[in-house]
Design a protein around this motif. Structure first.
Motif, short mmCIF file in Angstrom:
data_model
loop_
_atom_site.label_atom_id
_atom_site.label_comp_id
_atom_site.label_asym_id
_atom_site.label_seq_id
_atom_site.Cartn_x
_atom_site.Cartn_y
_atom_site.Cartn_z
N THR A 17 0.86 -1.19 0.00
CA THR A 17 0.00 0.00 0.00
C THR A 17 0.89 1.23 0.00
OG1 THR A 17 -1.65 -1.23 1.28
CG2 THR A 17 -1.89 1.17 1.19
N ILE A 18 0.72 2.06 -1.03
CA ILE A 18 1.52 3.27 -1.21
C ILE A 18 0.63 4.48 -0.94
CG2 ILE A 18 2.95 4.59 -2.84
CD1 ILE A 18 4.02 1.76 -2.56
N SER A 19 1.17 5.48 -0.24
CA SER A 19 0.42 6.72 -0.03
C SER A 19 1.35 7.91 -0.18
CB SER A 19 -0.24 6.71 1.36
OG SER A 19 0.74 6.59 2.37
N GLY A 20 0.72 9.05 -0.48
CA GLY A 20 1.48 10.29 -0.65
C GLY A 20 1.95 10.49 -2.08
N ASP A 21 2.81 11.46 -2.24
CA ASP A 21 3.36 11.78 -3.56
C ASP A 21 4.50 10.82 -3.86
OD1 ASP A 21 1.61 13.91 -3.96
OD2 ASP A 21 2.96 15.35 -2.99
#
Length: 127
Positions: A17-21
């Motif tokens: 799970t990837i979040s942010g820029d």
């Protein structure tokens, strides 16, 4: 950019799970972390959830460098089935660019989806 790697699931064996820029450095860092884990092995079904991330700050040069890095790690990555889920057209387009730049230099099968349900359905299919 932040990420979490969870091992085990159905149908995925790994959920990232990837979040942010998103950054090129961050994308490469989570990949190296997964490759270094003792649970990483050939034949995994990998689900990459980019729904809380944005790839809009990445450039075509970043995607070329990412493709080069994936190609350099092709032997370590091996045969995997990888599904990536995005929500924005720009993110879909960046992943498709990466797909095209890397497809002849990688050994894993990869598809990009707008729906996590569709991604899981595809991951659950036999090869």
């Amino acid at each position: 950019m932040e990420w979490e790697i969870q091992w085990g699931g159905d149908p995925e064996d790994v959920l990232v799970t990837i979040s942010g820029d998103a950054t090129l450095e961050g994308l490469n860092a989570w990949t190296q972390e997964a490759l270094a884990d003792s649970r990483f092995r050939p034949g995994l079904r990998v689900l990459i959830d980019h729904r809380s991330a944005s790839l809009g700050g990445l450039t075509s040069d970043d995607m070329r460098r990412r493709a080069d890095i994936l190609a350099a790690d092709a032997e370590r990555i091996g045969l995997q089935r990888v599904a990536t889920v995005v929500t924005k057209p720009v993110d879909f387009g960046m992943h498709r660019m990466l797909d095209l730049l890397s497809e002849e230099r990688r050994s894993f099968t990869w598809r990009v989806f707008y729906s996590i349900e569709d991604a899981r359905e595809w991951l659950g299919q036999s090869d």
